[in-house]
Design an enzyme around this catalytic site. Structure first.
Site, PDB file in Angstrom:
ATOM      1  N   GLU A  47       6.254 -33.779   0.089  1.00 34.99           N
ATOM      2  CA  GLU A  47       4.976 -33.360  -0.487  1.00 34.99           C
ATOM      3  C   GLU A  47       5.209 -32.746  -1.870  1.00 34.99           C
ATOM      4  O   GLU A  47       6.315 -32.285  -2.189  1.00 34.99           O
ATOM      5  CB  GLU A  47       4.292 -32.335   0.417  1.00 34.99           C
ATOM      6  CG  GLU A  47       3.771 -32.919   1.716  1.00 34.99           C
ATOM      7  CD  GLU A  47       2.500 -33.736   1.523  1.00 34.99           C
ATOM      8  OE1 GLU A  47       1.408 -33.260   1.855  1.00 34.99           O
ATOM      9  OE2 GLU A  47       2.625 -34.874   1.026  1.00 34.99           O
ATOM     10  N   LYS A  57     -14.835  -8.469  -6.956  1.00 32.33           N
ATOM     11  CA  LYS A  57     -14.007  -9.328  -7.808  1.00 32.33           C
ATOM     12  C   LYS A  57     -13.343 -10.427  -6.976  1.00 32.33           C
ATOM     13  O   LYS A  57     -13.314 -11.604  -7.371  1.00 32.33           O
ATOM     14  CB  LYS A  57     -12.937  -8.478  -8.496  1.00 32.33           C
ATOM     15  CG  LYS A  57     -12.472  -9.004  -9.835  1.00 32.33           C
ATOM     16  CD  LYS A  57     -11.670  -7.947 -10.565  1.00 32.33           C
ATOM     17  CE  LYS A  57     -11.465  -8.356 -12.004  1.00 32.33           C
ATOM     18  NZ  LYS A  57     -10.793  -7.307 -12.791  1.00 32.33           N
ATOM     19  N   ASP A  58     -12.815 -10.051  -5.818  1.00 32.41           N
ATOM     20  CA  ASP A  58     -12.162 -11.023  -4.938  1.00 32.41           C
ATOM     21  C   ASP A  58     -13.167 -12.004  -4.345  1.00 32.41           C
ATOM     22  O   ASP A  58     -12.837 -13.180  -4.125  1.00 32.41           O
ATOM     23  CB  ASP A  58     -11.421 -10.299  -3.814  1.00 32.41           C
ATOM     24  CG  ASP A  58     -10.130  -9.642  -4.289  1.00 32.41           C
ATOM     25  OD1 ASP A  58      -9.709  -9.946  -5.420  1.00 32.41           O
ATOM     26  OD2 ASP A  58      -9.557  -8.817  -3.545  1.00 32.41           O
ATOM     27  N   SER A 102      -0.368  -0.966  -5.936  1.00 32.46           N
ATOM     28  CA  SER A 102      -0.360  -2.226  -6.684  1.00 32.46           C
ATOM     29  C   SER A 102       0.220  -2.032  -8.079  1.00 32.46           C
ATOM     30  O   SER A 102       0.005  -1.002  -8.721  1.00 32.46           O
ATOM     31  CB  SER A 102      -1.784  -2.782  -6.797  1.00 32.46           C
ATOM     32  OG  SER A 102      -2.318  -3.058  -5.529  1.00 32.46           O
ATOM     33  N   HIS A 120       0.819  -1.214   0.000  1.00 31.59           N
ATOM     34  CA  HIS A 120       0.000   0.000   0.000  1.00 31.59           C
ATOM     35  C   HIS A 120       0.860   1.274   0.000  1.00 31.59           C
ATOM     36  O   HIS A 120       0.368   2.338  -0.343  1.00 31.59           O
ATOM     37  CB  HIS A 120      -0.946  -0.021   1.198  1.00 31.59           C
ATOM     38  CG  HIS A 120      -2.051  -1.012   1.033  1.00 31.59           C
ATOM     39  ND1 HIS A 120      -3.167  -1.036   1.835  1.00 31.59           N
ATOM     40  CD2 HIS A 120      -2.229  -2.033   0.156  1.00 31.59           C
ATOM     41  CE1 HIS A 120      -3.970  -2.025   1.448  1.00 31.59           C
ATOM     42  NE2 HIS A 120      -3.412  -2.642   0.444  1.00 31.59           N
TER      43      HIS A 120
END
Length: 427
Positions: A315, A271-272, A249, A245
């Protein structure tokens, strides 16, 4: 005749009255809608009377975001959601887990069979780790493609790499806790790597084990580390967000002008939310239909120090780095290469020479980028294969390209592209 005139006047008065009523009704309706819109968080006056509310408002509601952000930028928020899911499910599992070599495996079975909805919590946590790495790898891939490591976001990128390292430490210590065959032998193999450290290696490994082999003190220590590390990651995530921030972005265009910025709420929140809904369907598919497909079946066998599994593998999200480790014949060299495969990400913000961020506008670099993704997938495939000459050779070739991409191709291609951009014909 007079009757007709009176009827027409009456009809006209009714029409006028109806029109006026409709006009007033529309007016009050619009005023009502306007009042309701004013109650939305976006339209509320900035809450600056308290520091905390002002902080939340600045970073969640009125935070300026580039209008061109795509769904590729939703992986960041999804990673945060995955962290919260893992922490909450892990706390519930810790209420019933017993970190003792004689009871750990049984306590997992107790959670699965006797605890109310214990199977659901355990499968959410076990598959959540894989979902977390899928999201984070996609987040890193997006950052590489759109040049999120370039100026002025060097510290943002480096903080993300540190979070990745802590995630891997958390995942490894968590893999040991079920105390199955892969848990025990995975811990034995990985901790034995410390012996490659000159002079102090053996002493450090015995300190990690709490004895002369992987035993009960080791399991207790790994459980403690596994419980604490997520909170450290959460703290670093806040630093990561603060750095994000501070600089703002990145975006697909690669422009930092801020001319086309819009508030984070409601545009990117919605959107998220949609991205999270899609992710939830994907996640739930594994939890409810394929809960064990991403886990090794040998880990459902209790740990036996006297019987080594035929093929010890980590893994799936560790496989590329495990392949790099196996590709180097020298023990210490393999360990350095495996750690270097992660730490090399810290170098690229400082050895980058490109003037363009977005790989879409870099046709030469785009070829090497997609080759790198293919190389990463190849390393993942090689990592699960048995130790044979053909797979070792393939792993060595893939390892060379992996390091060449970060150390040679990123700076070299940037120089070449800059020369081509600034090339002036003699004619």
């Amino acid at each position: 005749m007079e009757v007709n005139v009176l009827l027409n006047m009456s009809s006209l008065n009714k029409s006028t009255l109806f029109f006026n009523l409709s006009k007033d009704l529309t007016k009050y309706l619009l005023l009502g809608i306007s009042s309701m819109k004013n109650l939305l968080p976006l339209n509320l006056p900035r809450i600056n009377k308290g520091y905390l509310f002002d902080l939340l408002d600045s970073h969640l509601i009125h935070y300026a975001s580039p209008i061109t952000l795509t769904y590729a930028w939703s992986f960041g928020s999804l990673a945060g959601i995955c962290l919260v899911i893992q922490m909450i499910s892990g706390i519930f599992l810790a209420m019933h887990y017993t970190p003792h070599i004689d009871l750990a495996f049984s306590s997992i079975e107790y959670i699965m069979r006797d605890v109310n909805n214990g199977w659901l919590i355990r499968y959410i946590h076990a598959n959540g780790a894989s979902m977390f790495f899928i999201v984070v790898y996609a987040h890193i891939g997006r950052g590489l493609y759109y040049g999120s490591y370039m100026t002025p976001r060097e510290l943002l990128w480096c903080s993300g790499v540190i979070i990745l390292l802590l995630m891997m430490g958390t995942a490894f210590t968590g893999y040991v806790l079920p105390w199955g065959q892969m848990s025990f032998w995975g811990a034995t193999v990985i901790t034995n790597m410390v012996t490659a450290i000159p002079i102090a290696g053996k002493a450090i490994v015995q300190w990690l084990w709490g004895g002369y082999t992987v035993s009960n003190p080791t399991l207790n220590r790994f459980f403690s580390i596994h419980f604490v590390l997520p909170f450290v990651i959460a703290g670093l995530t806040l630093i990561h967000l603060a750095l994000l921030h501070k600089e703002g972005s990145n975006n697909p265009i690669g422009s930092d002008t801020g001319i086309d910025d819009i508030p984070f709420y409601p545009y990117f929140v919605s959107k998220d939310v949609f991205a999270f809904s899609c992710f939830l369907v994907f996640f739930a598919t594994f939890v409810f239909y394929f809960p064990n497909v991403l886990n090794h079946p040998d880990n459902y066998i209790p740990a036996d120090p006297l019987e080594t599994p035929a093929h010890v593998v980590p893994e799936w999200y560790f496989l590329p780095f495990y392949a790099i480790l196996r590709s180097i014949p020298h023990k210490a060299g393999g360990i350095v290469a495996m750690l270097g495969a992660i730490l090399v990400l810290l170098i690229i913000p400082f050895n980058n020479t490109s003037e363009v961020r977005n790989t879409t506008y870099r046709p030469l670099f785009k070829v090497f980028f997609w080759l790198f993704l293919s190389d990463f997938a190849l390393l993942m495939w090689v990592g699960q294969k048995p130790v044979r000459d053909s797979f070792i050779l393939l792993g060595q070739i893939a390892t060379v390209y992996y390091f060449a991409f970060f150390l040679i191709l990123i700076p070299a291609v940037g120089v070449i592209e800059s020369k081509l951009v600034h090339y002036k014909s003699k004619a």
